[in-house]
Structure formats: C-alpha cells, structure tokens
Write an enzyme that holds these catalytic residues in place. Structure first.
Site, short mmCIF file in Angstrom:
data_model
loop_
_atom_site.label_atom_id
_atom_site.label_comp_id
_atom_site.label_asym_id
_atom_site.label_seq_id
_atom_site.Cartn_x
_atom_site.Cartn_y
_atom_site.Cartn_z
N CYS A 277 -37.60 -9.83 -31.35
CA CYS A 277 -37.31 -11.26 -31.14
C CYS A 277 -38.03 -11.74 -29.89
CB CYS A 277 -35.80 -11.53 -31.11
SG CYS A 277 -34.82 -10.39 -30.12
N SER A 278 -37.29 -12.07 -28.82
CA SER A 278 -37.98 -12.57 -27.62
C SER A 278 -37.21 -12.18 -26.36
CB SER A 278 -38.13 -14.09 -27.70
OG SER A 278 -36.85 -14.69 -27.85
N CYS A 279 -36.59 -10.99 -26.35
CA CYS A 279 -35.86 -10.53 -25.17
C CYS A 279 -36.80 -10.52 -23.97
CB CYS A 279 -35.30 -9.13 -25.41
SG CYS A 279 -34.12 -9.08 -26.77
#
Lengths: 214, 87
Positions: free
Chosen positions: A122-124
């Site tokens: 995702c975009s951690c």
C-alpha cells in the site's frame, strides 16, 4: 505578448475562460464512502468536524524536518545513534519528536550498505517524521519496481549506487515503519546540528537519494 | 521458508515472497493478526512478527543487481515454516 497593452481589454479577456474545476469534484466510490463514514461519525458524536480538521492540519504540518533533526543528532552523537538504531521510536521521543504509536526502525547507510524503503502492499510511510508521502512513493511503478530492480530505479532518481555497495530494500508490509539514516557528507566535521539537518532531505531518508553535499 | 498459500482476505505477506527462503533478521514483537483485524475481530492472540532477510537472487531468478543485494520483509509467524539448514 507586450506588457503595454490596453489593460481594460485584457481584463475582459481573462473572464472569458471558464473556471477551472476542482480536482476532487468527481464522487468516486471511495470518496462517497469516506464522506459517509465521516458524516456518520460526526452525527453519532464519535468525532467532531473540528477533530477531523485538526488532524488534517496536524498531518499537513508534519514535514521531513522532523526526521532530519533525528538524523543530524545521530551524526554528531554516536551514543544517540546507537540508541536510535536499537529503538527508533524511543530515540525520537528522547529528542521531543511525537511519533505516537509508531514502531520506528532506523536503518543506517554505511560505506558498504545502501538502504531504501517501500511499501509494496500500500503506502506505509513514516508520516510522523516525514509528513505525507510523495505521490510517486504510492505509485504502482515505484512500489513494484524498486523491490525487484532497485539499482535501476535509484539511477532514475539520479542516485547511482556502486557495485561494491550492497542494496537493502525494506518492504514495510506490517507494523514497522522505516527511516533511512543517510551518510554524513564529507567536509561537515565542524558543523552544528541545525546546519547538518538542512542537508538531510526527505528523499535521502526514503533512500532514493543521498544527503545533500556540504 | 515463507508459506506458499493464497488464502482470500487481508493478507500482509506479499505474493512475491511466498515460497521463498530467508533468514530472520530480528523479532519485532507481537501484534494483533491483521487478517483478523480487517474483519473487525480482535486479532488475538497476538502473532509474533519477524523481519526476514532474503537474497534478491533467491527472490527474482532474473535479478540484475549485485549478488549480495537483499530485500527485508516483515512476516508474521504463522506465515513462516522453520527449515533445517540456514542459508
């Protein structure tokens, strides 16, 4: 175009353009869901609109200067650096940086190792220390490629890693968040912490760049 | 070795690492299982979470970088299977 044109005529001309639409005026599925959940939480008294606004303002106000402060401290204080590498969250709190429940792992670049971070799922991102991630960090292109051809991706950022330096890619798939401590530039031996922190850019803490030169 | 399984749901083990061999870099602690949390369940008992280090050339057969390049991935214990020989 000349600057000594008739101003009145120019003014009328400008108004013939239609107003530019907002970029977020399309009600997509997820936008509708976000609005519905937010309005329900407010209606039920779980949150107020003020709470939402304050949190957005808080996140927008965070920037890479926070992470830079931590890296610069580690450059001038080797005992702090050891604590930072052992427990990033505690080291951040130690110098007054609020990282909330964030589990921070700081990874150090050395003459033989270069680190780069990604979240392939995702975009951690260490938002508490770097602010909101850049759009490219969330792109499928970066996420899918940096994990399997990191040297080529870094070269596209202008960062060529020598063959005798190994690359360590960190995929933040779960509960940890990562921050890269870039190498201290040469010629900064007598610099103070604030001066050093200005060399520590956002991209150098993601690992797609080196710290700025002195 | 990372389990090679493809269950439906909110799984935090990336496809590209399933079935690959690595070594534990560190134990991160224990955290509620995200596969349960995603469905509003408690996620208990907490699952130990490890950082596992893989050689890139073991992950991607056509890896074009250097032979010692690595990728490190956080993986929950229930996705890991112990092996006899360290690699």
């Amino acid at each position: 175009m000349s600057h000594d044109h008739d101003h009145t005529e120019d003014h009328a001309h400008v108004h013939r353009y239609p107003p530019r639409p907002d970029q977020d005026d399309t009600l997509t599925y997820y936008r509708a869901m976000e609005a519905a959940v937010r309005e329900l939480l407010i209606d039920k008294g779980v949150l107020t609109a003020e709470d939402v606004r304050r949190q957005v303002e808080n996140m927008d106000g965070r920037n890479a200067g926070l992470g830079a402060k931590m890296v610069a401290r580690a450059w001038i204080d080797s005992a702090y650096k050891q604590r930072m590498l052992a427990n990033g969250s505690e080291a951040a709190e130690e110098i007054g940086l609020d990282v909330g429940p964030l589990k921070l792992v700081v990874v150090e670049n050395t003459p033989t190792v270069h680190n780069v971070i990604v979240c392939t799922l995702c975009s951690c991102y260490p938002r508490m220390l770097l602010g909101l991630p850049p759009d490219w960090y969330k792109s499928r292109n970066y996420r899918s490629r940096v994990v399997r051809e990191p040297r080529a991706v870094l070269a596209e950022f202008g960062t060529v890693i020598p063959d005798d330096v190994l690359i360590r890619v960190h995929d933040s798939t779960a509960d940890m968040r990562y921050l890269v401590a870039p190498r201290r530039p040469q010629g900064t031996e007598n610099w103070g912490e604030a001066e050093l922190a200005r060399l520590v850019t956002r991209d150098s803490m993601i690992g797609v760049a080196l710290a700025d030169p002195a | 070795m990372v389990r090679e399984a493809y269950p439906i749901g909110h799984v935090r083990t990336p496809y590209y690492i399933r079935g690959k061999h690595g070594v534990i870099e560190r134990l991160c602690g224990a955290f509620p299982n995200p596969e349960e949390l995603a469905y509003a369940r408690s996620g208990q008992p907490a699952q130990p979470l490890y950082r596992v280090r893989f050689l890139q050339r073991d992950v991607w057969p056509d890896y074009a970088g250097q032979p010692l390049d690595v990728v490190e991935v956080e993986i929950y214990q229930h996705w890991l299977e112990a092996e006899e020989h360290a690699r």
